[in-house]
Design a protein around this motif. Structure first.
Motif, PDB file in Angstrom:
ATOM      1  N   UNK A  50       0.824  -1.213   0.000  1.00  0.00           N
ATOM      2  CA  UNK A  50       0.000   0.000   0.000  1.00  0.00           C
ATOM      3  C   UNK A  50       0.856   1.261   0.000  1.00  0.00           C
ATOM      4  N   UNK A  51       2.047   1.215   0.617  1.00  0.00           N
ATOM      5  CA  UNK A  51       2.950   2.363   0.542  1.00  0.00           C
ATOM      6  C   UNK A  51       3.475   2.554  -0.881  1.00  0.00           C
ATOM      7  N   UNK A  52       3.811   1.461  -1.544  1.00  0.00           N
ATOM      8  CA  UNK A  52       4.277   1.560  -2.937  1.00  0.00           C
ATOM      9  C   UNK A  52       3.206   2.198  -3.815  1.00  0.00           C
ATOM     10  N   UNK A  53       1.959   1.779  -3.646  1.00  0.00           N
ATOM     11  CA  UNK A  53       0.871   2.306  -4.477  1.00  0.00           C
ATOM     12  C   UNK A  53       0.582   3.768  -4.156  1.00  0.00           C
ATOM     13  N   UNK A  54       0.665   4.144  -2.887  1.00  0.00           N
ATOM     14  CA  UNK A  54       0.445   5.544  -2.532  1.00  0.00           C
ATOM     15  C   UNK A  54       1.535   6.428  -3.121  1.00  0.00           C
ATOM     16  N   UNK A  76     -13.981  14.359  13.377  1.00  0.00           N
ATOM     17  CA  UNK A  76     -14.472  13.564  14.493  1.00  0.00           C
ATOM     18  C   UNK A  76     -13.325  12.844  15.193  1.00  0.00           C
ATOM     19  N   UNK A  77     -13.509  12.607  16.490  1.00  0.00           N
ATOM     20  CA  UNK A  77     -12.555  11.789  17.241  1.00  0.00           C
ATOM     21  C   UNK A  77     -12.747  10.317  16.910  1.00  0.00           C
ATOM     22  N   UNK A  78     -13.996   9.875  16.920  1.00  0.00           N
ATOM     23  CA  UNK A  78     -14.318   8.493  16.559  1.00  0.00           C
ATOM     24  C   UNK A  78     -14.837   8.494  15.129  1.00  0.00           C
ATOM     25  N   UNK A  79     -14.291   7.608  14.307  1.00  0.00           N
ATOM     26  CA  UNK A  79     -14.601   7.641  12.886  1.00  0.00           C
ATOM     27  C   UNK A  79     -15.097   6.277  12.421  1.00  0.00           C
ATOM     28  N   UNK A  80     -15.749   6.284  11.259  1.00  0.00           N
ATOM     29  CA  UNK A  80     -16.230   5.043  10.651  1.00  0.00           C
ATOM     30  C   UNK A  80     -15.056   4.276  10.046  1.00  0.00           C
ATOM     31  N   UNK A  81     -15.191   2.959   9.887  1.00  0.00           N
ATOM     32  CA  UNK A  81     -14.110   2.172   9.256  1.00  0.00           C
ATOM     33  C   UNK A  81     -13.696   2.717   7.897  1.00  0.00           C
ATOM     34  N   UNK A  82     -14.636   3.277   7.138  1.00  0.00           N
ATOM     35  CA  UNK A  82     -14.304   3.765   5.799  1.00  0.00           C
ATOM     36  C   UNK A  82     -13.440   5.027   5.850  1.00  0.00           C
ATOM     37  N   UNK A  83     -13.383   5.681   6.995  1.00  0.00           N
ATOM     38  CA  UNK A  83     -12.568   6.887   7.145  1.00  0.00           C
ATOM     39  C   UNK A  83     -11.244   6.622   7.854  1.00  0.00           C
ATOM     40  N   UNK A  84     -10.967   5.371   8.184  1.00  0.00           N
ATOM     41  CA  UNK A  84      -9.752   5.028   8.933  1.00  0.00           C
ATOM     42  C   UNK A  84      -8.558   4.915   7.992  1.00  0.00           C
ATOM     43  N   UNK A  85      -8.257   5.998   7.322  1.00  0.00           N
ATOM     44  CA  UNK A  85      -7.184   5.993   6.323  1.00  0.00           C
ATOM     45  C   UNK A  85      -5.816   5.854   6.978  1.00  0.00           C
ATOM     46  N   UNK A 175       8.742  25.725   1.055  1.00  0.00           N
ATOM     47  CA  UNK A 175       7.998  24.467   0.925  1.00  0.00           C
ATOM     48  C   UNK A 175       6.534  24.809   1.102  1.00  0.00           C
ATOM     49  N   UNK A 176       5.661  24.243   0.282  1.00  0.00           N
ATOM     50  CA  UNK A 176       4.275  24.696   0.234  1.00  0.00           C
ATOM     51  C   UNK A 176       3.297  23.566   0.485  1.00  0.00           C
ATOM     52  N   UNK A 177       2.230  23.890   1.239  1.00  0.00           N
ATOM     53  CA  UNK A 177       1.106  22.968   1.356  1.00  0.00           C
ATOM     54  C   UNK A 177       0.310  22.985   0.068  1.00  0.00           C
ATOM     55  N   UNK A 178      -0.163  21.837  -0.349  1.00  0.00           N
ATOM     56  CA  UNK A 178      -0.936  21.732  -1.588  1.00  0.00           C
ATOM     57  C   UNK A 178      -2.227  20.970  -1.301  1.00  0.00           C
ATOM     58  N   UNK A 179      -3.343  21.653  -1.448  1.00  0.00           N
ATOM     59  CA  UNK A 179      -4.651  21.035  -1.242  1.00  0.00           C
ATOM     60  C   UNK A 179      -4.954  20.065  -2.385  1.00  0.00           C
ATOM     61  N   UNK A 180      -5.228  18.798  -2.020  1.00  0.00           N
ATOM     62  CA  UNK A 180      -5.546  17.765  -3.012  1.00  0.00           C
ATOM     63  C   UNK A 180      -6.942  17.234  -2.683  1.00  0.00           C
ATOM     64  N   UNK A 181      -7.990  17.768  -3.319  1.00  0.00           N
ATOM     65  CA  UNK A 181      -9.368  17.411  -2.940  1.00  0.00           C
ATOM     66  C   UNK A 181      -9.705  15.938  -3.075  1.00  0.00           C
ATOM     67  N   UNK A 182      -9.036  15.210  -3.986  1.00  0.00           N
ATOM     68  CA  UNK A 182      -9.255  13.772  -4.133  1.00  0.00           C
ATOM     69  C   UNK A 182      -8.286  13.047  -3.208  1.00  0.00           C
ATOM     70  N   UNK A 183      -8.816  12.330  -2.227  1.00  0.00           N
ATOM     71  CA  UNK A 183      -7.952  11.690  -1.248  1.00  0.00           C
ATOM     72  C   UNK A 183      -7.119  10.584  -1.895  1.00  0.00           C
ATOM     73  N   UNK A 184      -5.803  10.658  -1.732  1.00  0.00           N
ATOM     74  CA  UNK A 184      -4.907   9.706  -2.389  1.00  0.00           C
ATOM     75  C   UNK A 184      -4.965   8.318  -1.756  1.00  0.00           C
ATOM     76  N   UNK A 185      -5.230   8.239  -0.448  1.00  0.00           N
ATOM     77  CA  UNK A 185      -5.357   6.924   0.177  1.00  0.00           C
ATOM     78  C   UNK A 185      -6.549   6.182  -0.408  1.00  0.00           C
ATOM     79  N   UNK A 186      -7.639   6.908  -0.654  1.00  0.00           N
ATOM     80  CA  UNK A 186      -8.823   6.278  -1.241  1.00  0.00           C
ATOM     81  C   UNK A 186      -8.524   5.676  -2.607  1.00  0.00           C
ATOM     82  N   UNK A 187      -7.555   6.254  -3.311  1.00  0.00           N
ATOM     83  CA  UNK A 187      -7.214   5.762  -4.645  1.00  0.00           C
ATOM     84  C   UNK A 187      -6.552   4.382  -4.600  1.00  0.00           C
ATOM     85  N   UNK A 189      -6.981   2.268  -1.771  1.00  0.00           N
ATOM     86  CA  UNK A 189      -7.747   1.441  -0.832  1.00  0.00           C
ATOM     87  C   UNK A 189      -8.895   0.791  -1.605  1.00  0.00           C
ATOM     88  N   UNK A 190      -8.602  -0.301  -2.258  1.00  0.00           N
ATOM     89  CA  UNK A 190      -9.561  -0.903  -3.190  1.00  0.00           C
ATOM     90  C   UNK A 190     -10.763  -1.532  -2.498  1.00  0.00           C
TER      91      UNK A 190
END
Length: 676
Positions: A50-54, A76-85, A175-187, A189-190
């Motif tokens: 998963x690190x290689x793919x990210x 949230x402090x407590x999150x759903x499994x689908x948000x446990x990136x 060095x700059x922060x870059x907003x990436x609206x599409x979450x890369x972990x989701x890409x 996390x099949x």
């Protein structure tokens, strides 16, 4: 002695004593990445692929590093499994932390509660850092990202403060922060879990005093009276919308919330959620079918359309959106421009209003704690008999208390994953047992159980620490000093408007006097069928001042690494205090109703005021819990409770009991002497 010698000795002892599962008992529980080859426990997760793919996704976005917070779009402090990136990428399942990945390194930051857990769950692809501040992460990024490099983040997972704190450190370093609206972990996390199925439910009328229409009008009054003249209020925290409409869901484990946002103006209401989960009955309840637009017509919109709809609203002339900065994500904040269209406060008026329970909410939340105490008493009574037989484990104990709770009126399951910990596991403040880590309970070790229940009328959270054998002098003193901290806060009288952080040290003072301390907070808010940690009430620096009708936990502790852990947690309600001269003073009343372990209390350390408080508390338990045990026909449990709530004497070096008990003891000694 060599490690082989230790193992051989263990095997010999096992053969002599009949002990089984020697490998499990002596398996190293934490990783050792410096060994050759590296050692990984069975609890560690392989993250190589998963690190290689990210990292491939990062190259496509032209970013040098990617930040992965452990939260969701509602912060949230407590999150759903689908948000446990963060958990998916690292293997670490703790509730707090930040992960960062570059092309050559991967590092996790988490606090002291989870250091050992992280070492048990992460493989050697990951480094662990102990300073959890944003500045620590940013300084690390400066050392790993070349000048001119971009650091990617998902704006839906950043708060305003988090984004600002990173920017302050990074902006002068090229060095700059870059907003990436599409979450890369989701890409990568099949098999990411879907949104949980199930419809929303409304609270029954018998447990609410204020209808959703009444709440909307109350919040609108606060919008109208605000001197900065906002025209709309954006609600992002999941408990805000749930409270406002008296609705509950099941999107978050242990928390009755549902994915949602609300945009409230003086004459319209937009509710953003998964609309397919709203039944026809609920549409009628929300006036979503009888009218299209109007001050009390709820317009149902797709959950994913909130950013688009907010943008449309902000584009109108003469509007100003009020947000609470603690729970509004950066993705929504960044589209509220120009600045004159934005108004901020730390917490929204919904959160500060919800924190003060009305008379009905106070009454039913007290009732929930009485019923919950029945389940905890049943657990402690059962363990007292079962543990000496040597068959019970941390897991069976956790299952038992949850089974007991399930039989109580209006039960809706546990309010969090039960912390059932013995011996060295209890030294991990937020440890929860698994099949791999669960220990057998014995009379030779301390046992800590931190558990809670969800009920239609309230959320509970209580911790008790016990010992079924003979505690050491150090264990007894540490427990007593933790209890002293709990009592000192509980009996404190303070002016209305005092913040919890200003009295938090009272929970630590008895420990500090002998050089002991604990590494977690001293308390948090508790709600009516909400999250077990309900902000913004508690003892931290960003909590609001105490007011009558608020509920908070009080939970000092002490943890000796690889040996034992102690925590005593009760929920209290803030109420008026009577003083000789002053007016408008407050104090706490404990609503948790389970006695403490007598054999761990050294009464010689307690002041007369602390001892009197303890005896008064036990009288309250006898009165309120006794009546409930009678009502449920639990006679054995009542006998157990009465035995463990006998009054303490003011003298002695241990938890001495009242004179009537001493008389019985003397009589028994006389009879025994006569027999001999």
């Amino acid at each position: 002695m060599t490690s082989c010698g230790v193992l051989l000795l263990a095997l010999c002892l096992a053969a002599l004593t009949g002990t089984t599962a020697v490998a499990a008992a002596y398996e190293r529980t934490e990783r050792n990445c410096s060994a050759s080859p590296p050692y990984l426990p069975t609890t560690a997760v392989n993250t190589t692929l998963r690190l290689q793919e990210l990292r491939v996704q990062m190259l496509l976005q032209n970013i040098s590093a990617y930040i992965i917070p452990g939260t969701d779009s509602h912060l949230s402090e407590y999150i759903a499994p689908r948000d446990a990136r963060m958990a998916f990428m690292t293997g670490f399942t703790g509730s707090a932390g930040t992960a960062v990945v570059t092309q050559t390194k991967a590092t996790l930051w988490t606090d002291s509660r989870y250091w050992v857990q992280a070492e048990r769950q992460m493989d050697c692809n990951w480094d662990l850092e102990f300073d959890v501040s944003v500045r620590s992460v940013a300084v690390w990024l400066i050392s790993e990202v070349p000048p001119g490099g971009y650091i990617g983040f998902d704006p839906f997972l950043f708060s305003l403060k988090t984004q600002g704190d990173y920017s302050v450190v990074l902006e002068s370093t090229n060095r700059s922060l870059m907003s990436v609206p599409v979450n890369l972990v989701d890409q990568v996390w099949t098999d990411r879990p879907p949104v949980p199925p199930g419809n929303l439910t409304r609270l029954p009328d018998r447990i609410i005093k204020r209808s959703w229409e009444m709440k909307v009008e109350h919040i609108r009054n606060q919008i109208r009276d605000n001197p900065y003249e906002p025209t709309a209020l954006l609600l992002s925290a999941l408990d805000e919308t749930a409270w406002l409409f008296n609705l509950r869901g099941n999107d978050i484990p242990y928390n009755p919330f549902f994915y949602s946002y609300t945009l409230l103006t003086m004459d319209e209401i937009w509710l953003f959620l998964h609309t397919e989960r709203v039944t026809e009955e609920l549409k009628v309840y929300l006036n979503a079918t009888s009218c299209i637009r109007g001050p009390l017509c709820v317009q149902l919109k797709s959950y994913d359309s909130v950013r688009e709809h907010l943008q449309t609203y902000v584009d109108q002339p003469g509007v100003k959106v009020w947000i609470g900065t603690e729970y509004t994500n950066y993705a929504l904040y960044e589209i509220i421009t120009p600045e004159e269209k934005l108004m901020t406060s730390t917490y929204s008026p919904v959160l500060t209003t919800k924190a003060v329970k009305d008379e009905t909410e106070q009454r039913i939340l007290r009732d929930a704690h009485v019923r919950d105490a029945v389940a905890v008493v049943q657990l402690l009574m059962w363990l007292e008999k079962a543990v000496p037989e040597g068959k019970e484990t941390e897991l069976t104990a956790a299952a038992y208390v949850n089974k007991c709770r399930s039989k109580q009126k209006d039960s809706r399951g546990p309010s969090f994953e039960t912390i059932s910990a013995s011996g060295p596991n209890a030294a991990l403040a937020h440890y929860s047992p698994s099949e791999e880590t669960s220990r057998r309970l014995t009379v030779d070790e301390m046992y800590l159980v931190d558990s809670g229940g969800q009920y239609l009328d309230g959320t509970t959270d209580i911790t008790r620490t016990v010992h079924w054998g003979t505690p050491t002098a150090m264990q007894k003193e540490a427990f007593t000093r933790v209890l002293m901290g709990n009592i000192e806060i509980s009996r404190t009288i303070f002016p209305s408007g005092t913040r919890g952080v200003n009295m938090e040290m009272l929970g630590r003072r008895a420990l500090w006097e002998v050089g002991l301390n604990y590494g977690h907070g001293t308390g948090h808010g508790v709600g009516n069928f909400f999250g077990v940690h309900e902000w913004p009430v508690g003892f931290q620096s960003n909590n609001i001042p105490f007011r009558i009708g608020m509920f908070t936990s009080i939970e000092p502790g002490y943890y000796k690494e690889n040996d034992f852990g102690i925590r005593i947690e009760d929920v209290v309600v803030i109420k008026p205090a009577k003083t000789k001269y002053g007016q408008n003073y407050l104090t706490f009343e404990t609503v948790s109703l389970v006695p403490y372990d007598r054999k761990l209390i050294d009464t010689s350390l307690l002041s007369s005021e602390q001892l009197q408080w303890l005896n008064n508390y036990y009288e309250t338990i006898r009165k309120l819990l006794g009546a409930e045990l009678d009502n449920q026909g639990l006679h054995e449990e009542k006998k157990w409770m009465l035995k463990h709530t006998e009054a303490f004497m003011e003298s002695g070096s241990s938890a001495s009991v009242c004179s009537s008990s001493l008389t019985l003891i003397a009589l028994a000694v006389t009879l025994l002497h006569n027999i001999i």
